[in-house]
Scaffold this motif. Sequence first.
Motif, PDB file in Angstrom:
ATOM      1  N   ARG A  25     -13.523  27.326  24.306  1.00 48.77           N
ATOM      2  CA  ARG A  25     -14.023  26.993  22.964  1.00 48.77           C
ATOM      3  C   ARG A  25     -15.372  27.623  22.685  1.00 48.77           C
ATOM      4  O   ARG A  25     -15.769  27.765  21.531  1.00 48.77           O
ATOM      5  CB  ARG A  25     -14.112  25.479  22.796  1.00 48.77           C
ATOM      6  N   ASN A  26     -16.102  28.002  23.728  1.00 49.60           N
ATOM      7  CA  ASN A  26     -17.435  28.576  23.558  1.00 49.60           C
ATOM      8  C   ASN A  26     -17.457  30.094  23.688  1.00 49.60           C
ATOM      9  O   ASN A  26     -18.527  30.687  23.686  1.00 49.60           O
ATOM     10  CB  ASN A  26     -18.389  27.968  24.587  1.00 49.60           C
ATOM     11  N   ILE A  27     -16.309  30.720  23.814  1.00 44.87           N
ATOM     12  CA  ILE A  27     -16.257  32.165  24.034  1.00 44.87           C
ATOM     13  C   ILE A  27     -15.716  32.856  22.795  1.00 44.87           C
ATOM     14  O   ILE A  27     -14.576  32.653  22.412  1.00 44.87           O
ATOM     15  CB  ILE A  27     -15.387  32.491  25.261  1.00 44.87           C
ATOM     16  N   LYS A  28     -16.568  33.673  22.192  1.00 42.99           N
ATOM     17  CA  LYS A  28     -16.193  34.414  20.992  1.00 42.99           C
ATOM     18  C   LYS A  28     -16.194  35.923  21.216  1.00 42.99           C
ATOM     19  O   LYS A  28     -15.751  36.681  20.366  1.00 42.99           O
ATOM     20  CB  LYS A  28     -17.151  34.099  19.839  1.00 42.99           C
ATOM     21  N   SER A  29     -16.728  36.361  22.367  1.00 41.04           N
ATOM     22  CA  SER A  29     -16.856  37.797  22.638  1.00 41.04           C
ATOM     23  C   SER A  29     -16.908  38.025  24.155  1.00 41.04           C
ATOM     24  O   SER A  29     -17.023  37.070  24.934  1.00 41.04           O
ATOM     25  CB  SER A  29     -18.136  38.347  22.001  1.00 41.04           C
ATOM     26  N   PRO A  69     -10.155  35.553  46.702  1.00 42.82           N
ATOM     27  CA  PRO A  69     -10.383  35.631  45.260  1.00 42.82           C
ATOM     28  C   PRO A  69     -10.944  34.325  44.695  1.00 42.82           C
ATOM     29  O   PRO A  69     -10.660  33.237  45.204  1.00 42.82           O
ATOM     30  CB  PRO A  69      -8.979  35.877  44.699  1.00 42.82           C
ATOM     31  N   LEU A  70     -11.734  34.447  43.647  1.00 39.27           N
ATOM     32  CA  LEU A  70     -12.270  33.296  42.932  1.00 39.27           C
ATOM     33  C   LEU A  70     -11.147  32.672  42.110  1.00 39.27           C
ATOM     34  O   LEU A  70     -10.386  33.377  41.449  1.00 39.27           O
ATOM     35  CB  LEU A  70     -13.400  33.750  42.004  1.00 39.27           C
ATOM     36  N   ASN A  71     -11.010  31.349  42.183  1.00 39.86           N
ATOM     37  CA  ASN A  71     -10.022  30.632  41.379  1.00 39.86           C
ATOM     38  C   ASN A  71     -10.646  30.287  40.029  1.00 39.86           C
ATOM     39  O   ASN A  71     -11.652  29.575  39.983  1.00 39.86           O
ATOM     40  CB  ASN A  71      -9.571  29.347  42.081  1.00 39.86           C
ATOM     41  N   ILE A  72     -10.065  30.790  38.949  1.00 39.39           N
ATOM     42  CA  ILE A  72     -10.574  30.567  37.608  1.00 39.39           C
ATOM     43  C   ILE A  72      -9.532  29.803  36.804  1.00 39.39           C
ATOM     44  O   ILE A  72      -8.401  30.254  36.666  1.00 39.39           O
ATOM     45  CB  ILE A  72     -10.891  31.900  36.898  1.00 39.39           C
ATOM     46  N   THR A  73      -9.923  28.649  36.290  1.00 40.39           N
ATOM     47  CA  THR A  73      -9.087  27.913  35.346  1.00 40.39           C
ATOM     48  C   THR A  73      -9.710  28.115  33.968  1.00 40.39           C
ATOM     49  O   THR A  73     -10.882  27.794  33.760  1.00 40.39           O
ATOM     50  CB  THR A  73      -9.029  26.416  35.684  1.00 40.39           C
ATOM     51  N   TRP A  74      -8.937  28.658  33.042  1.00 38.13           N
ATOM     52  CA  TRP A  74      -9.439  28.969  31.702  1.00 38.13           C
ATOM     53  C   TRP A  74      -8.800  28.000  30.723  1.00 38.13           C
ATOM     54  O   TRP A  74      -7.638  28.127  30.372  1.00 38.13           O
ATOM     55  CB  TRP A  74      -9.096  30.404  31.353  1.00 38.13           C
ATOM     56  N   LYS A  75      -9.588  27.008  30.298  1.00 40.41           N
ATOM     57  CA  LYS A  75      -9.116  26.028  29.328  1.00 40.41           C
ATOM     58  C   LYS A  75      -9.313  26.565  27.909  1.00 40.41           C
ATOM     59  O   LYS A  75     -10.239  27.333  27.655  1.00 40.41           O
ATOM     60  CB  LYS A  75      -9.871  24.712  29.484  1.00 40.41           C
ATOM     61  N   TYR A  76      -8.462  26.131  26.996  1.00 40.36           N
ATOM     62  CA  TYR A  76      -8.513  26.540  25.594  1.00 40.36           C
ATOM     63  C   TYR A  76      -8.406  28.060  25.458  1.00 40.36           C
ATOM     64  O   TYR A  76      -9.085  28.683  24.649  1.00 40.36           O
ATOM     65  CB  TYR A  76      -9.777  26.013  24.911  1.00 40.36           C
ATOM     66  N   PHE A  77      -7.534  28.634  26.255  1.00 40.05           N
ATOM     67  CA  PHE A  77      -7.345  30.083  26.285  1.00 40.05           C
ATOM     68  C   PHE A  77      -6.961  30.638  24.913  1.00 40.05           C
ATOM     69  O   PHE A  77      -7.492  31.659  24.486  1.00 40.05           O
ATOM     70  CB  PHE A  77      -6.277  30.442  27.318  1.00 40.05           C
ATOM     71  N   GLU A  78      -6.028  29.984  24.227  1.00 41.57           N
ATOM     72  CA  GLU A  78      -5.572  30.491  22.933  1.00 41.57           C
ATOM     73  C   GLU A  78      -6.702  30.528  21.904  1.00 41.57           C
ATOM     74  O   GLU A  78      -6.769  31.453  21.091  1.00 41.57           O
ATOM     75  CB  GLU A  78      -4.388  29.672  22.405  1.00 41.57           C
ATOM     76  N   ASN A 107      -5.754  30.864  36.212  1.00 42.16           N
ATOM     77  CA  ASN A 107      -4.878  29.798  35.715  1.00 42.16           C
ATOM     78  C   ASN A 107      -5.244  29.545  34.261  1.00 42.16           C
ATOM     79  O   ASN A 107      -6.368  29.161  33.971  1.00 42.16           O
ATOM     80  CB  ASN A 107      -5.049  28.508  36.519  1.00 42.16           C
ATOM     81  N   ILE A 108      -4.302  29.748  33.365  1.00 44.42           N
ATOM     82  CA  ILE A 108      -4.546  29.590  31.941  1.00 44.42           C
ATOM     83  C   ILE A 108      -3.952  28.267  31.485  1.00 44.42           C
ATOM     84  O   ILE A 108      -2.790  27.985  31.747  1.00 44.42           O
ATOM     85  CB  ILE A 108      -3.949  30.767  31.160  1.00 44.42           C
ATOM     86  N   THR A 109      -4.781  27.452  30.795  1.00 43.71           N
ATOM     87  CA  THR A 109      -4.287  26.172  30.271  1.00 43.71           C
ATOM     88  C   THR A 109      -4.561  26.067  28.791  1.00 43.71           C
ATOM     89  O   THR A 109      -5.332  26.788  28.237  1.00 43.71           O
ATOM     90  CB  THR A 109      -4.940  24.981  30.995  1.00 43.71           C
TER      91      THR A 109
END
Length: 109
Positions: A25-29, A69-78, A107-109
């Motif tokens: 939600r905080n990523i625009k670029s 590898p670093l485990n990344i969970t990306w919430k609110y991906f869409e 991991n995309i959620t």
Amino acid sequence: WIEVSHWVQQYKPLDLVSSIVIDGRNIKSFNDFLCCIGEEVNGLMGYFGSSFGGLSDSLTGGIGCITVPLNITWKYFEETKYSFNNYDNPDDFEYLIELLNEKSTLNIT
């Protein structure tokens, strides 16, 4: 901001990080993404690269103390995808996802 955070990072004690959660939600670029992942891995004003090459280096252990590898969970991906594509080149977003899939466990959620 990225230059200052790189300088600050050189003087911070680092703990080993194996997984992080990105709030889309905080990523625009792409720069927002770099700031977000930098702070998730290395704390406030944390640095984790200033370009795709720098991000790639960081994900392979070049900057900060991470398990590879670093485990990344990306919430609110869409939400990120929609916002990112309105501000940056859509191809950059696709390349970012390819890079993360190649150099980390995403991991995309």
